[in-house]
Structure formats: C-alpha cells, structure tokens
Design a protein around this motif. Sequence first.
Motif, PDB file in Angstrom:
ATOM      1  N   ASP A  75     -62.646  20.113 -47.867  1.00 52.76           N
ATOM      2  CA  ASP A  75     -62.843  19.720 -46.471  1.00 52.76           C
ATOM      3  C   ASP A  75     -64.325  19.820 -46.115  1.00 52.76           C
ATOM      4  N   ASN A 100     -58.496  15.026 -50.180  1.00 52.02           N
ATOM      5  CA  ASN A 100     -57.224  15.714 -50.037  1.00 52.02           C
ATOM      6  C   ASN A 100     -56.233  15.033 -50.967  1.00 52.02           C
ATOM      7  N   THR A 138     -52.867  14.799 -53.212  1.00 53.63           N
ATOM      8  CA  THR A 138     -51.520  15.358 -53.227  1.00 53.63           C
ATOM      9  C   THR A 138     -50.749  14.776 -54.400  1.00 53.63           C
ATOM     10  N   GLU A 146     -64.573  13.779 -47.618  1.00 56.24           N
ATOM     11  CA  GLU A 146     -63.589  14.850 -47.789  1.00 56.24           C
ATOM     12  C   GLU A 146     -62.503  14.364 -48.737  1.00 56.24           C
ATOM     13  N   ASN A 158     -53.967  19.468 -56.520  1.00 52.04           N
ATOM     14  CA  ASN A 158     -54.013  20.246 -55.283  1.00 52.04           C
ATOM     15  C   ASN A 158     -55.431  20.376 -54.758  1.00 52.04           C
ATOM     16  N   GLU A 174     -64.597  21.956 -58.746  1.00 45.54           N
ATOM     17  CA  GLU A 174     -63.677  22.413 -57.697  1.00 45.54           C
ATOM     18  C   GLU A 174     -62.236  22.426 -58.197  1.00 45.54           C
ATOM     19  N   GLY A 177     -56.875  10.388 -52.601  1.00 41.56           N
ATOM     20  CA  GLY A 177     -57.474  11.529 -51.923  1.00 41.56           C
ATOM     21  C   GLY A 177     -58.347  11.233 -50.729  1.00 41.56           C
ATOM     22  N   ARG A 220     -65.953  23.153 -46.827  1.00 40.38           N
ATOM     23  CA  ARG A 220     -66.224  23.369 -48.249  1.00 40.38           C
ATOM     24  C   ARG A 220     -67.412  22.510 -48.697  1.00 40.38           C
ATOM     25  N   LYS A 230     -58.453  20.099 -52.596  1.00 44.19           N
ATOM     26  CA  LYS A 230     -58.760  19.861 -51.192  1.00 44.19           C
ATOM     27  C   LYS A 230     -60.199  20.271 -50.959  1.00 44.19           C
TER      28      LYS A 230
END
Lengths: 442, 355
Positions: free
Chosen positions: A363, A380, A382, A378, A359, A333, A388, A366, A361
């Motif tokens: 969710d 995320n 940054t 999930e 970057n 990914e 994450g 996905r 992500k």
Amino acid sequence: MKFSFRKTLVAGAVAAGLLATGYAAAQEQFIGLPSYRVGPYAAGGSGIYGGWIDYMQLINQRDGGINGVKLTWEECETEYNNARGVECYERLKTKGAAGNAMFQPLSTGITYSVLEKVAQDRIPMVTIGYGRTDAADGRVFPWVFPMITTYWSQASAIVNYIGSKEGGTDKLKGKKIGLLYHDSAYGKESHAIMDKLAAKHGFSVEKIAVAHPGNEQQSQWLQIRQMRPDYVVLWGWGVMNPTALRTAARTGFPREKIVGVWWAGAEEDTVPAGDAAKGYTAAVFNVAGANYPVVKEIQQHVYAKNLGNMEDKSRVGSVYYNRGVVHGIIAVEAIRIAQDKFGKGKPLSGEQVRWGFENLKIDTKRLAALGAEGFMPELNVTCSDHEGAGVVKFQQWDGAKWNVVSDWIAGDRELVRGMIEESAAAYAKEKGITPRDCSKEG
Amino acid sequence: MLYREAGQFKASYQEDAQIFPIRQDRIGFFALMAVVFLVVPFAASEYWLQAILIPVLIFSLAALGLNILTGYAGQLSLGSAAFMAVGAFATYNFMLRIDGIPFLVAMLLGGLCAAGVGILFGLPSLRIKGFYLAVATLAAQFFIVWALVKFPWFSNYSSSGVISAQTVNIFGYAFVTPQAKYLLTLAIVTVLALAAKNMVRSTTGRKWMAVRDMDVAAEVIGIRLMRTKLQAFAVSSFYCGVAGALYAYTYLGTVEPEGFNLDLSFKILFMIIIGGVGSILGSFLGSAFIVLLPIFLNVVLHSAVGAALPAGFGSSLELMIFGALIIFFLIVEPHGMARLWQIGKEKLRLWPFPH
C-alpha cells in the motif's frame, strides 16, 4: 579398524565444518535471472536486470538481506531466444539451497515456453508488464503472475487517458484512433481489446501493421495522414518506436497526439528520434527519474561502494532501470511476506514464495517506507486476481527527459476482467484444468 | 591396432552394401544405440534430457532435412525454420480438429503438409540456381511466418498467435516425463536418420547427387530434373516438418510463429556447414556443436567466472568466442566435422604404423 581419539576429533571437526557451511549456505535465497544483455533487445534487458540486481544488492548491503537471509543470484544469458530460455530455466531451477525462488524471463516467448513447466516444478513465474494476459485469472493459472498491469488493462487505460484529454470518455464518440502496431503476437494483443473499447465508446480504430523490425514506415504514416486520426496509439517495440516518431515528424503528424505503450516509452525509444520525439506521451507502470529515495539509496549503498551493476551509470534512473528496481521491490516484498508466514530468516522454496506473491500487498504506506511513493502503483494481489493493480501513469518527453503528466489511470476493469476470465476459461477447458476455488485458499 | 579391417571378408552383396561395412563400426554403432536408448534415460538428469539432449536431437533432424536438400541435392535453402513451423502448426491442427487422432499419425500428416509446402516453394528451383534460389526460399521463410500470424485459424484464434501443444498420447501412455519425451524423440530421429542414410545410398540419393554435381549432365543420362529436385524438396521439408512437430510437442510445449524466424533457418544452415555438407553424421555433429557450445560458454563465463566480469561482458564475450571458433573450424576443416571424423578413422586404421 580402531578409531583413535585424534581421528574422531578430526572427523568431528570436519563434520561440524560441513554442517556449518551447509548452515551458512542455507541462509541464502537463490534467484535465477534469465537475462539478456546481447542481441536486439539488449537495451531493455541490461537496464531491467541491472536495476533489479542493484536493488537486491541494496537489500544485502543495507539490511543484510531479508530478515538476515542474503539474496544470491546467477544470470543466464537467453539472448531473448525461447530455446535458450528453456535451457536457462532448467539449469537454474535446482540451484541454491532451496531451488530457484522465481522465474522472470522478460520475454513473452519464453513465458509461453515454460508456462506449463513452472506448475510442474512448483516455481512461481512473474511477468511484469508482458506475458500471457489471461494468466491474470489466478484460479486457472496459480503459478503465473502477470503483475501490475496487463496489456489489456493498459489499452483500456490509454483510451481512458485520451478520453480525459478530450474532456471525458463520452467525448470519444465519433473520434478516430489509429493503432500502429508491431506485426507480431505482441502487437496483436491489442486488437481484441481495442475493438471492444471502440464498440463501447463509439470511436473507430484503424489498425496499421508494421513488419518487424520496423525501420521503414513511410507508407504507414502516409496512410495515417490520409486517414487523419485524432490520436495514434503506438504499440511498438525496439527500433520501430524512434522510427515512428521520426516519420511522424516528417509527415507532419503532431507528436502530442501519439500515445505509446510501456514498451515504447523509454529513453531508448525517444533519444534516437532527437527533436522529433518532443511532446510524445507514453504509458508506464513505473516512472523515470533518479530523485526517488529508493534510487538515491541504491546510489549511496551500492554505487558508492562500487558494487553497481550498470556499466553506464548515467542510465541509473532511466525508465528501464527503474522498471528493474520495481522487479526487485516486488520480488523482495513477496519473499518478505512469505517469510512472515513460513518462518523468518529461512530460505524459502518456490512454492512458499508463490504464496508470498499471491498475498502480496504493497500500500501507499509501505511504498513510502520503501522510498518508492509515486514510483510504482499500489499492489493488491489475490488468489483470483494476479494482476494486482491495473493502472498506469503517463509520461511526456520534453526533449531531454520524461515528465509525469497524469496520476495513476485505471482501465475499464469490468470489461478487461470479463475478457480475461473468458479467455482463461477457454484455456482451462482446452487443457482440462479445474479452476481453483479461491474461497478455500489460505 | 584395434581398428583394423584385415580378415573381414565380404562374401555376399548384402555384406558389401551394408551401412557399416567394418565390424568395429557396427559394434560401435550398436553400443552407442544401446547406451542412448538404455543407459542415458536413466543416468541423465532432467536438465540434460530436457534442455540439452532433446533439442540436440530435434535440431539434428532439422539439419538432416536441410542436408538432404543442400548437401545431397545441391539446392540452397533458407526456409528450413518455416518448414518446421508448417510441421508444428499442421500437427497441432490435426490433433485439435480430428478427435482421437494418434500423435504419430498427426505428426506424419504434419510432415506431409510441410512436404507439400516444400514442393510449392521448390518450384522456382527448376529455373533458378544457387544464391538466387536461396533468395527465393527466403520468400517461404517470410511468407509462412506471416501467414501463420495473419490467419488466426492456424493458432485456433489464440489472442497472441501462440499454440500450446496437447499431451502426447500413444496407445494410452502419456509422454509427460523428460525420459519418455526423450525416448520418443530419439526413436523418431533414429528411424528417420536410418531412412535418410538408406535413401542417400540408393537410387534416390544417387540421382540427387548427380543433379548436385552437374544438372545438365544428370539430365543427359536420363534423370528427370523436375522430379528429382522436387522430391528433394519434399523429403527435406518432411524432415524439417517432423522436427518442427517434435520441437513443439516434446521440447517447448508452446510455440509462436515468430519462434521460427530467419535466425533459426540460419542456425540450421550453420549446423550443416559446421557438421559437414552432404553427410548424415555431420548433421548430428553440427547440431551438437551449435546447440552445446553457446551453453558451455555461458556456463563457463557466467557460473564460473561470471562474478569477476562486468555485467554484459560475459554475454558479449560468449558471442565473440563462438564466432571465432566457427571461423577457426572452417579454416582448419572446410568440409566440416564429419570430415574430421573420417580423417580420424583413416589415421586410426594405419595406427601405430603409418607409412
């Protein structure tokens, strides 16, 4: 010297051929795998790297690569040894058309040994569920990604889980939690966070060390019996885990009251303990089971064609194997997201892949598309938060298999983040690093 | 034919006592030094410098340390890795806590700390010998690693007990490139190896060897046992300590106490057994063998034919071949690779007319 027409033609053909092969080779993304398949931790290494390789094979077989870029990889045996790991890192880093895209050593020791080198060589290092906890502060460690959950988040999530079993974290006051830990850098990671949590919730922590390798724990469990803790957190590794469960059974400590960490929560930890493991619970950031669509697709596209990496096919769907699949999903990914930015269908440099990780992500939608809903949390990631997710699920062993007994449980984010930033700031000061300004990152 | 000492006469005691009495050896040695100092840093790639040559040099130094103790003074030890750990952590703490201390001074102090600890754990050697002493030095191995984990002061209260080495700065020059690190390591190892060579050729070394061969006889001819044995422990630990400091500062950059475990001690012991017990050259040959062979096998079995083998098979095969080769070497030449080198030299002297 005169150039005849024929010679020119031949030269031209050779040159074209070279260019063509160069072009063909350029459409491959190389990933170096510093694996370990021998030595005391071979069970973990062969399962995780096996699952990861199978997932990459699935991407190649089913999708023809990532936007047409085939994944290639090469293994380098580290034997879980730091010096060998460094050698592997140096050997793998320049391979492939664009160099090694990422480094994931699956060993905290090797992580520390190459921590500064990855920044110089501009290769992202992803340490999923191990490594340096404070590297979750991406401002100080731009090249290191201790993803999904760090040890500190995990400890906090375990305390929250115990709290929920008791009917709320406020019920933890006055309780006693035993911490049976592997006497090493890994085991000691638990101390600071458990002390803080104990102070916050008002429970007491009894720390009991088990020397490596931990295949004799009679005295520790007698001590536990005297102390009568309400719960025991098993922060173990390798042979220490089944031994702990067996000894707990002998001394009569209920296994339902033992909560393990994710390096104590695989089939390799419970099966050797036999019946003694029944009822034992452990935290995981990926669940066990072969019924998830992603694992089924691997069976269908990889094992059906006899391209599978696991010698023992019954291990497909085990905790370690699925953890490897999670490694694969995250790697693929990240490359996909980086390709969206830097050009689809092109192999990327480590620096570009790093952007993809930062970057990243994933969710629920996905995850569902990947066939991994409920399989992993999930994500995320940054610029400032390289962790994450920070959540874990709990699985209970019923004597034959792991059953999920909770939803994703988060730790005390604020407390953990505070500790991470404090520790990262101390590192930055010691090393003279100026933390990045994340508002300026694109 | 070329390697013949005919016509080389020694006219003075100095000439007779030099390290390389044969002219061809001298030429060879200086040529080798010229190559490793002047050619290698520029010709070798980063991979070779950082992943192969630096560790070989560092382990050579550690093996040299153990060889002094085991090979020359006859005291078996299984604590070499622990003494390396003392050197590494002591150097780290000197660098950390004394502002502006030069690296070389910190490293020497780190080596001296290791020497001190070595003397302490060498005390049992006055009473016990052989395998029993080896077991006593095991205590050093476990105790030191345990202490480094137990007391967080040693690792400056790092949450995981890991130390990360500061940048090496000598006279304002920062040793960060692999070339610079290689040259620094090489220079230190060369100086210490020459010192060791001279030590074992002098009174000190002769006393060690006398104690090794028969300590009662050595005592009878007036060698003070306690002093000689402890001296061997001190010098050996000093070498290991410096090797540990280099391991942290020029090789890995970050070390944890568990990295210096019993496995590493055994590895160093294997180096001197394979290389040659009681030989300076053997330390280098043994270290090269033990470090390079697994890497070579790994490259062959994973990069070249890796795809054809089932996963994990290559790694297991690697260990089997490695073990088989060690046994083969010990059967063919129990005195180690240094002895093979010596035999080769003797043959070469007679060649092409062996009588």
